[in-house]
Scaffold this active site. Structure first.
Site, short mmCIF file in Angstrom:
data_model
loop_
_atom_site.label_atom_id
_atom_site.label_comp_id
_atom_site.label_asym_id
_atom_site.label_seq_id
_atom_site.Cartn_x
_atom_site.Cartn_y
_atom_site.Cartn_z
N HIS A 64 -15.67 -31.98 -28.21
CA HIS A 64 -16.26 -31.20 -29.15
C HIS A 64 -17.14 -31.48 -30.21
CE1 HIS A 64 -12.28 -28.70 -28.34
NE2 HIS A 64 -13.15 -28.63 -27.50
N ARG A 92 -18.13 -29.03 -20.38
CA ARG A 92 -16.77 -28.14 -20.23
C ARG A 92 -16.58 -27.64 -18.76
NH1 ARG A 92 -16.70 -24.03 -25.04
NH2 ARG A 92 -17.34 -25.89 -26.20
N HIS A 104 -12.84 -28.56 -17.15
CA HIS A 104 -12.10 -27.41 -16.64
C HIS A 104 -11.82 -27.48 -15.10
CE1 HIS A 104 -11.42 -22.85 -16.35
NE2 HIS A 104 -11.29 -23.16 -15.35
N ASN A 114 -11.66 -18.60 -19.07
CA ASN A 114 -13.07 -19.08 -18.58
C ASN A 114 -14.07 -18.86 -19.91
OD1 ASN A 114 -13.77 -16.56 -18.57
ND2 ASN A 114 -14.14 -16.41 -16.72
C1 NAG Z 1 -14.69 -14.92 -16.85
O1 NAG Z 1 -13.86 -13.96 -16.39
C2 NAG Z 1 -14.30 -12.74 -16.34
C3 NAG Z 1 -13.13 -11.55 -16.13
O2 NAG Z 1 -11.80 -12.26 -16.60
C4 NAG Z 1 -15.58 -12.25 -15.74
O3 NAG Z 1 -16.00 -11.18 -16.23
C5 NAG Z 1 -16.65 -13.07 -16.42
O4 NAG Z 1 -18.00 -13.02 -15.69
C6 NAG Z 1 -16.32 -14.81 -15.99
N1 NAG Z 1 -17.29 -15.69 -16.83
C7 NAG Z 1 -17.76 -16.74 -16.07
C8 NAG Z 1 -18.89 -17.63 -16.90
O5 NAG Z 1 -17.53 -16.93 -14.94
#
Ligand code: NAG
Ligand code: NAG
Ligand code: NAG
Ligand code: NAG
Length: 324
Positions: free
Chosen positions: A192, A58, A62, A90
């Site tokens: 998937h 993934r 991405h 994300n």
């Molecule tokens: C995804 O984004 C959020 C904020 O929108 C953040 O807190 C989180 O750590 C991020 N997750 C990853 C796996 O980077």
């Protein structure tokens, strides 16, 4: 003035490549064991946590769909820059994908030949092939020579990733932007066959389909009941469910067989079967696993060419999570 600019362009275009030329032997002089080193780390990490497999796949997808395959997705936000990985889309980027790249980079840097020679974008590309193989999928040669990107912004994610309720038109348009065909889109959707999603992403299909009916009529009724059991109405929306209810830990063409039975978890999975334009491909690959494998390898190779950076607009990061 115009002459000077024209001259500069000619000079700077001459010694360095303007379009990326990927090739399989990019590191044969600088880091001949790169494949082995990355593979060892991936295999060790997969033994520790299975989630490494879907998470890495993934992460690569991405990365490539947002600003090209340049490891921009790995950059950590700073007080002055909200990076790609912190866009709300994300949610599914489990940390194990990041971690496998960081561990492989560490192993490469411990080798005097390879230290700071291999891009994070290439490590992610190799690790992705290796996790597919670890899950029983096809092996393939990975083209190398991507440089790491110099930009990573959360807003660039907006509108560039497929969503769980997308239809075939929307999916085709998003993939086309990345030079990928409908066939490539259907092949890559088979990612998937592994991994999980959160209950929040399927609530609408099992409880609130529309004003007149609650359950999406394209869902298999038996499967819909199973989903309702796994995701009761007031369950924590972060509870995870398998994307492939039949063989969740194996990379295989059961994904397509599931679609034939109404067992696509997301709308964006099931539409591949309900839409008459994509159904023949789903049927063909449900029947013929080798032809699916070939299509998947072709699509992954094309995905790996998306928005590749060169030494002109990229570099080799010393830390995959931060710009040099
Ligand atoms: C995804 O984004 C959020 C904020 O929108 C953040 O807190 C989180 O750590 C991020 N997750 C990853 C796996 O980077
Ligand atoms: C609900 O979905 C069904 C099946 O797709 C459809 O026939 C019906 O017209 C929809 N109802 C509304 C109110 O949209
Ligand atoms: C729904 O799933 C069941 C078993 O899970 C299967 O036997 C049945 O054939 C499926 N229905 C359709 C319409 O494919
Ligand atoms: C798609 O292909 C064209 C022609 O080869 C190229 O110019 C363009 O940069 C590619 N787009 C992406 C997103 O890689």
């Amino acid at each position: 003035m115009v002459l000077v600019v024209a001259l500069c362009l000619t000079i700077s275009a001459f010694p360095e490549q303007t379009t990326a030329q990927l090739n399989r032997n990019f590191y044969s002089k600088t880091c001949p064991n790169v494949e082995q080193i990355v593979r060892n780390v991936v295999q060790m990490k997969v033994k520790q946590t299975f989630v490494t497999i879907p998470a890495t796949l993934r992460l690569f997808f991405h990365d490539c769909f947002v600003n090209g395959c340049d490891a921009s997705v790995m950059i950590q936000s700073t007080p002055t820059n909200k990076a790609e990985k912190d866009h709300p889309d994300n949610i599914s980027l489990a940390g194990d994908g990041f971690d496998v790249v960081i561990q492989a980079k560490k192993a490469l840097d411990a080798n005097p030949h390879c230290r700071n020679k291999v891009s994070c974008a290439d490590i992610l590309s190799l690790a992705t092939r290796d996790v597919v193989v670890a899950a029983g999928g096809p092996s393939y040669e990975v083209e190398l020579g991507r440089f790491d990107g110099l930009v990573s912004t959360a807003f660039s994610v907006e509108g560039n990733l497929p969503g769980p309720s997308d239809n075939v038109n929307k999916l085709n348009a998003l993939f086309k932007k990345n030079n990928l065909t409908q066939e490539d889109m259907i092949a890559l959707s088979a990612a998937h066959t592994l991994g999980f999603a959160h209950c929040s992403k399927v609530f609408n299909r099992i409880y609130n389909f529309n004003r007149t009916i609650s359950v999406d009529p394209t869902l298999n009724m038996t499967y819909a009941k199973e989903l309702q059991m796994a995701c009761p109405k007031n369950v924590d929306p972060r509870i995870a469910i398998n994307m492939d209810p039949v063989t969740p830990r194996t990379f295989d063409n059961v994904y397509y067989k599931n679609l034939q039975q109404g067992k696509g978890l997301f709308t964006s999975d099931q539409v591949l079967y309900t839409d008459v334009r994509s159904r023949p491909t789903v049927n063909a690959w449900a029947r013929d696993s080798p032809s699916f494998n070939r299509a998947f390898v072709t699509a992954m190779t094309k995905l790996g060419r998306v928005g590749v950076k060169t030494s002109r607009n990229g570099n080799i990061r010393r830390d995959c999570g931060a710009f040099n």
